[in-house]
Design a protein around this motif. Sequence first.
Motif, short mmCIF file in Angstrom:
data_model
loop_
_atom_site.label_atom_id
_atom_site.label_comp_id
_atom_site.label_asym_id
_atom_site.label_seq_id
_atom_site.Cartn_x
_atom_site.Cartn_y
_atom_site.Cartn_z
N ILE B 23 0.90 -1.00 0.00
CA ILE B 23 -0.02 -0.19 0.12
C ILE B 23 0.91 1.26 -0.03
O ILE B 23 1.61 1.45 0.97
N GLN B 24 0.49 2.22 -1.02
CA GLN B 24 1.48 3.39 -1.06
C GLN B 24 0.50 4.38 -0.67
O GLN B 24 -0.52 4.54 -1.40
N GLU B 25 0.81 5.34 0.41
CA GLU B 25 0.05 6.41 0.74
C GLU B 25 0.44 7.66 -0.04
O GLU B 25 1.55 8.03 0.15
N ILE B 26 -0.36 8.54 -0.68
CA ILE B 26 0.07 9.64 -1.41
C ILE B 26 -1.05 10.95 -0.87
O ILE B 26 -2.19 10.53 -0.56
N THR B 27 -0.44 11.96 -1.21
CA THR B 27 -1.31 13.28 -1.19
C THR B 27 -1.07 14.02 -2.61
O THR B 27 -0.07 14.13 -2.83
N SER B 28 -2.27 14.13 -3.24
CA SER B 28 -2.21 14.74 -4.53
C SER B 28 -1.75 16.31 -4.28
O SER B 28 -1.91 16.84 -3.39
N PRO B 29 -1.20 16.80 -5.38
CA PRO B 29 -0.82 18.29 -5.45
C PRO B 29 -1.83 19.14 -4.86
O PRO B 29 -1.83 20.03 -4.18
N GLY B 30 -3.19 18.53 -5.20
CA GLY B 30 -4.34 19.50 -4.64
C GLY B 30 -4.57 19.36 -3.21
O GLY B 30 -5.69 19.71 -2.72
N ILE B 32 -5.35 15.96 -1.87
CA ILE B 32 -6.55 14.65 -1.52
C ILE B 32 -5.64 13.54 -1.13
O ILE B 32 -4.54 13.19 -2.05
N ASN B 33 -5.84 13.01 -0.21
CA ASN B 33 -5.23 11.69 0.29
C ASN B 33 -5.74 10.59 -0.39
O ASN B 33 -7.07 10.33 -0.41
N ALA B 34 -4.88 9.39 -0.45
CA ALA B 34 -5.29 8.33 -1.06
C ALA B 34 -4.46 7.02 -0.91
O ALA B 34 -3.17 7.33 -0.78
N TRP B 35 -4.93 5.90 -0.89
CA TRP B 35 -4.02 4.71 -0.84
C TRP B 35 -4.17 4.23 -2.03
O TRP B 35 -5.04 3.86 -2.74
N VAL B 36 -2.97 3.82 -2.52
CA VAL B 36 -2.78 3.14 -3.83
C VAL B 36 -2.03 1.89 -3.87
O VAL B 36 -1.18 1.43 -3.23
N VAL B 37 -2.61 0.73 -4.55
CA VAL B 37 -1.80 -0.57 -4.79
C VAL B 37 -1.62 -0.61 -6.27
O VAL B 37 -2.87 -0.60 -7.12
N GLU B 38 -0.45 -0.78 -6.93
CA GLU B 38 -0.25 -0.91 -8.34
C GLU B 38 -0.29 -2.51 -8.58
O GLU B 38 0.31 -3.37 -7.86
N GLU B 39 -1.21 -2.65 -9.41
CA GLU B 39 -1.27 -4.12 -9.76
C GLU B 39 -1.61 -4.31 -11.18
O GLU B 39 -2.71 -4.37 -11.69
N PRO B 40 -0.62 -4.14 -12.11
CA PRO B 40 -0.49 -4.07 -13.50
C PRO B 40 -0.94 -5.56 -14.12
O PRO B 40 -1.10 -5.47 -15.62
N VAL B 207 -10.19 7.94 -0.40
CA VAL B 207 -10.13 7.17 -1.77
C VAL B 207 -8.93 6.17 -1.72
O VAL B 207 -7.86 6.21 -0.96
N SER B 208 -9.36 5.19 -2.54
CA SER B 208 -8.19 4.07 -2.88
C SER B 208 -8.32 3.52 -4.21
O SER B 208 -9.35 3.86 -4.82
N VAL B 209 -7.03 3.50 -4.62
CA VAL B 209 -7.22 3.13 -6.21
C VAL B 209 -6.25 1.90 -6.30
O VAL B 209 -5.07 1.65 -5.76
N VAL B 210 -6.55 0.84 -7.10
CA VAL B 210 -6.10 -0.37 -7.00
C VAL B 210 -6.16 -0.83 -8.60
O VAL B 210 -7.29 -0.92 -9.15
#
Lengths: 443, 436
Positions: B23-30, B32-40, B207-210
Amino acid sequence: MTRFFAAFILTVLALAAKADQVTTYTLDNGMDVVVIEDRRAPVVVHMVWYRVGSADEPEGQSGIAHFLEHLMFKGTDVLEAGEFSQVVAVNGGRDNAFTSFDYTGYFQRIASDRLDLMMQMESNRMTNLALTNDDITFERRVVLEERSQVVESNPGAMAREQFMAAQYQNHRYGIPIIGWQHEIEQLDMPELLEFYRQHYAPNNAVLIVAGDVDPTDVLAMAEQYYGPIPAKADLPDRIRPIEPPQRAERRVTYADPRVSVPYLVRSYLAPQRTSGTQQEAAALVYLAELLGGSPFTSDLGRALQFDSQLAIQTSASYSGMSLDQTTFSLVVAPATGVTLSEAEAAMDDVIAAFMENDIDPARMDAIRTQLRASEIYALDSTQGLARRYGAALTSGLTVEDVQQWPDILQSVTPEQIKDAAANLLNRNQAVTGWVVANQEEAR
Amino acid sequence: MLRILTALWFALLASTAQAEIDIQEITSPGGINAWVVEEPSIPFVALEIRFRGGASLDEPGKRGAVNLMAALLEEGAGDLDAQAFQTAREALAARFRFNASDDTISVSAQFLTENQQEALALLEQALINPRFDQPAMDRVRAQVLAGIASDATNPRSIASAALYAAAYGDHPYGTPLDGTADSVNALTRDDMFDAHRNTLTRDRLYVSVVGDVTVEEVGPMLDALLGDLPAEGPALPEDIAFGLPGGVTVIDFDNPQSVALFGHAGMKRDDPDFFAAFIVNHVLGAGGFQSRLMTEVRERRGLTYGIGSYLAPSFHSETVMGNVASSNATIAEAIDVTRDEWARMAEQGLTEAELDAAKTFLTGEYPLRFDGNAAIASIMVGMQMIDLPSDYVINRNDYIEAVTLEEANRVAAELLRPDDLHFVVVGRPEGLEPTR
């Protein structure tokens, strides 16, 4: 609710995994093995599907396939009653089972390093069930409570039983999977054991293993646990009575004060997917989408929910996954103040217009795109893929049929859809059911 | 061969699988906080968005507004009316789902890598510029009214409405979020715009994005998608205590079975004893066929197809709840057995063997939940909403393992209060006396 019963044929479209993820094999005793690799998570789904469902039951013993499914969680020669599920749980897994018209399936979802243990237990209960009279007495009550909860307490399910009984007058698809109450009440040890002995055998079973596994390891394990079980020489053929030609429209009105919103169902006898010839079924998948797939863009939705606003809900459903002749259904719930007769006439106008007009090429493209995308989304659920193979291989299809199905869907033409519709949409091969709270609404 | 099974069980337990996600935690330039998992490995993305507040932000006299508003988000936005919007979505084969619940608006989206930009642009319109056209509103209102009518003849819905009304009164938890026929009929387009502005705000956004996306792409993607939402929403409702004393309420309904919904006050999710309570409830009524309630009510007596209990720590109140259905002739016995099991657990607690079995199940089952992009996205957004850190995924099983028998049994005695249980029974139960 666990250990559920799959009374409703899935309307989800069947789709295939990429062929290179799937390995197949047949053991010497005739048991089919399908392995689907998905290495994303350390999880495995282990399933055994038997080619026996409620439509294979002897006359007068409705519900016996489903009742036996419940009893398979009782004891065997080496497992105590309930121990199977207990072992699964203590290893962090979940297990369940399901019965349909054409199959009975058992499965566990568990960490992939526990597959060996699952195979030990599942292979054991294939032929070593050891039931007591108390098992049957108490589980019969559970099944009757299940029927009471799932059918008798649900007016839609009660109506559906009546419609199916009208649809099939010779074939056992007309009898509910869970069984008629008066027949469930009579089921006992001798007939249950006889049914078990007749149908539970490796040459009547399909093993599906999906998840974080190596196909070579799975095949070796399958040889070790399922391989030694002898094939049954006298396995009965799955020859069911064929429906006679239907020559008159059938209409049923089901009235129940628990119905809050009246609706109508038109259900046509329809061809199923059969091995090597799935083209007509694929055309019917499109027909269902075109007539009632989306309330916003389908013909019924546009005409009845948007243009005339005669209905609050419309839908069409078709699943070709069936051993024998299946159904294609349309449902319309009229808006307040609209009678069922008016709604039905409007529905028939939509059908007539569909037959007269050309199919919009943009709609064809949109459906084709969505079917192709569904195949990508489907890869996200290993268990869903496993179920597709299990259902196909117990419903008369082969692994090749499953893998060809997406391409067949992509190849469907408007002409094929029109031909399939012309064969299908005949009210003399249909049941029209009205579901109402009282007779005053039945107009 | 199978005699070795029992010996095998516990030998196998040491190697419980870990959830293998990064899990990667990010904050967008604007911002917005989100958790992201890259699963290509599969060419699509699962996006889960939650707005805390949901139907609890219905304004006075406007019950059902947030629910109707959420149902209308797929019914036209920007230049597109409902049919044009759905035609565009279908052409992209994107999947959008909008839902309102008591405390949350949820947005679930899945879209293909190949047309990600177009799908996100369409979703942005739905979230930022919904049209709430009058014809769409009237059409969907009719569907909601049909649902309300259906609930009025559904024993489970009747039981639920009665129990929560008695427990929570005028608080939003006291009424179904669909509203009543009267309240829904009175809603206007302006109410939809108000509900939209009140509930889809950046201060309560998770928000979460996978999927097939890189972590670098996600920040700009979220700013474009959500950056134009209002910064803040109105105050959330106050917390409220479960206000229903122990007893039995019977509601007459002509059905062969009676449905019982039961419960009493529970435990907050951030209570230090929560994991102990979670284990106690698992053994009591949440552990499938192994739970005491299933064993006693179904397996030993055949009184039901299913019975379960669950901890329900909501944002403004917390309960322990359960439900069972049984024939009218046997529901009284099912309720007696349930109350007895509640009391037995409170008084005697669980056994060391039950504790061990619960731990091995719960720790073993946890990683199995992370088995798909959509599933992972949903779990991650749920964790954020209850303030869990992302390393909870790694540590969660340690919290379960740390619960001792003494703790579990102390918590069982505090949590489970058989005299406080209130049963709302809908049906024609025989031999069951209502207390009021």
